[in-house]
Design a protein around this motif. Structure first.
Motif, PDB file in Angstrom:
ATOM      1  N   ALA A 258      43.528  37.911  37.130  1.00 27.67           N
ATOM      2  CA  ALA A 258      42.634  37.454  38.195  1.00 27.67           C
ATOM      3  C   ALA A 258      41.892  38.637  38.791  1.00 27.67           C
ATOM      4  N   LYS A 259      40.552  38.521  38.844  1.00 29.83           N
ATOM      5  CA  LYS A 259      39.757  39.622  39.384  1.00 29.83           C
ATOM      6  C   LYS A 259      38.400  39.109  39.814  1.00 29.83           C
ATOM      7  N   ASP A 260      38.039  39.363  41.054  1.00 30.33           N
ATOM      8  CA  ASP A 260      36.722  39.013  41.576  1.00 30.33           C
ATOM      9  C   ASP A 260      35.818  40.229  41.407  1.00 30.33           C
ATOM     10  N   ILE A 261      34.861  40.137  40.480  1.00 22.94           N
ATOM     11  CA  ILE A 261      33.992  41.289  40.215  1.00 22.94           C
ATOM     12  C   ILE A 261      32.719  41.250  41.045  1.00 22.94           C
ATOM     13  N   GLY A 262      32.511  40.153  41.819  1.00 24.21           N
ATOM     14  CA  GLY A 262      31.333  40.060  42.667  1.00 24.21           C
ATOM     15  C   GLY A 262      30.056  39.968  41.857  1.00 24.21           C
ATOM     16  N   GLN A 263      29.028  40.699  42.301  1.00 25.46           N
ATOM     17  CA  GLN A 263      27.726  40.671  41.619  1.00 25.46           C
ATOM     18  C   GLN A 263      27.583  41.919  40.757  1.00 25.46           C
ATOM     19  N   VAL A 264      27.327  41.702  39.466  1.00 26.86           N
ATOM     20  CA  VAL A 264      27.150  42.799  38.516  1.00 26.86           C
ATOM     21  C   VAL A 264      25.803  42.623  37.821  1.00 26.86           C
ATOM     22  N   MET A 265      25.515  43.478  36.856  1.00 31.64           N
ATOM     23  CA  MET A 265      24.278  43.397  36.087  1.00 31.64           C
ATOM     24  C   MET A 265      24.582  42.956  34.656  1.00 31.64           C
ATOM     25  N   PHE A 266      23.557  42.420  33.982  1.00 33.01           N
ATOM     26  CA  PHE A 266      23.751  41.989  32.598  1.00 33.01           C
ATOM     27  C   PHE A 266      24.319  43.128  31.740  1.00 33.01           C
ATOM     28  N   VAL A 267      23.776  44.339  31.880  1.00 35.34           N
ATOM     29  CA  VAL A 267      24.235  45.444  31.036  1.00 35.34           C
ATOM     30  C   VAL A 267      25.698  45.792  31.298  1.00 35.34           C
ATOM     31  N   ASP A 268      26.225  45.417  32.456  1.00 41.77           N
ATOM     32  CA  ASP A 268      27.633  45.676  32.749  1.00 41.77           C
ATOM     33  C   ASP A 268      28.541  44.827  31.856  1.00 41.77           C
TER      34      ASP A 268
END
Length: 379
Positions: free
Chosen positions: A348-358
């Motif tokens: 379980a992990k909330d990564i929030g807002q990232v980018m496509f390249v991530d």
């Protein structure tokens, strides 16, 4: 050794793109609007965190979850997939105007010359199924190919698989592809169909995309460079012009689910499996069918359950999308949205807002690849 499965649910966006207004899509939200209008029962992906990523559930989640934003200046298949694989598009695509005719006369003339006809049919923006209904019988009488486009950077050619010939259609698209790619048109797409009349016309599984070549190495190339086996499921090989793909498995979505399941059983240690399930987009998003879209999402969720259960220790399976296609929106084209990122295999992990390249960087991180691209791992 770890394996990675990157699964794209084509067009399953979740709103909130900061530049949506630039594309006329401010307020579009594929998943939320389907949920509000029809309701969604997707226990497997919701358990992983899809509801939390969408902000529609606060229930306990067991997977990785967040949303990703795109920087490429498009809302199309190549832009989304290339950037998810670590390569943002460095140019502006060429789009044909929503006029009749849509295409420059010299392009239409080249197609007609190849087919030895006195013209083409269509020459406009259209839905792929609607234009076959409109021009299919005339195509059978005259042999003229049906050419059409959309708000995406595409040149699509529909022709009867038997009377016109599948090989001839593919040769035509292959002939036109470098000419159109030179104009920065992203894809030339062969759209074969069968049937005797308007009541029986239907598209076949033999679609083929001739996409512009990716300008630099992608996640698939990084994996191959490190000696990993790579598999494309669905139209992945077409999107990347075959680059970086050891083996391609195609079919309609129900067949693709079988391929994905088989690869969970068969893919060797260290493998990368990159899959695209297109029918959310092609059958329900473009046709503005929220109920059909919801039913297909629920089918996918039910079918993916046994596949998730078979993952080995150390496997990562990420679910994401390449753009939106809100079936409650105006028009019948893609919508500029951010996309969910939901994963199994890392807790379980909330990564929030990232980018496509991530996404690419994270898959590369999981596989221990030498190259990671411009993104940052969220694992």
């Amino acid at each position: 050794m770890s394996r990675a499965f990157l699964v794209v649910l084509d067009s399953v966006g979740c709103g909130g793109a900061p530049d949506a207004a630039r594309f006329g899509d401010e307020g579009a939200n594929t998943l939320l609007h389907i949920h509000e209008q029809v309701g969604l029962k997707m226990p497997n992906l919701m358990k992983l965190g899809l509801g939390a990523a969408l902000g529609i559930s606060t229930a306990e989640t067991h997977g990785l979850h967040g949303v990703a934003r795109e920087v490429s200046l498009g809302k199309d298949t190549p832009s989304g997939h290339w950037e998810l694989a670590g390569v943002p598009v460095p140019w502006d695509w060429h789009y044909f105007p929503d006029t009749h005719p849509s295409f420059p006369p010299e392009i239409s003339a080249m197609v007609a010359e190849f087919c030895e006809t006195d013209g083409i049919l269509g020459d406009c923006h259209a839905s792929g199924t609607d234009i076959i209904t409109q021009f299919g019988e005339e195509h059978l009488r005259t042999g003229k190919p049906i050419c059409y486009t959309s708000a995406d950077s595409v040149f699509q050619i529909a022709a009867h698989e038997e009377t016109f010939g599948l090989d001839r259609l593919l040769q035509l698209c292959q002939h036109m592809a470098p000419i159109l790619h030179g104009m920065n048109v992203g894809r030339v797409i062969a759209r074969p169909f069968v049937g005797e009349d308007v009541a029986s016309f239907k598209r076949t599984k033999n679609r083929h995309d001739y996409a512009m070549k990716v300008p630099s190495p992608t996640l698939l190339d990084w994996a191959k460079a490190d000696g990993r086996a790579t598999f494309g499921v669905g139209k992945i090989s077409d999107i990347f012009s075959g680059r970086g793909v050891d083996e391609s498995r195609k079919g309609f979505d129900d067949v693709l689910m079988g391929h994905l399941s088989d690869l969970v059983d068969e893919a060797p240690d260290g493998a990368l499996v990159f899959a695209n399930f297109v029918e959310f987009d092609s059958l329900y998003g473009h046709r503005r069918d929220p109920a059909g879209y919801a039913a297909h999402l629920e089918w996918f969720d039910e079918a993916i359950g046994p596949v998730l259960d078979k993952l080995r220790d150390g496997d990562l399976m990420l679910f994401t999308a390449d753009h939106g296609n809100d079936p409650t929106w105006t028009g019948n084209d893609h919508t500029r949205e951010q996309v969910p990122v939901v994963g199994a295999g890392v807790g379980a992990k909330d990564i929030g807002q990232v980018m496509f390249v991530d996404v690419a960087a994270s898959v590369a991180d999981h596989l221990g690849l030498t190259e990671r691209g411009p993104g940052r791992s969220f694992l």
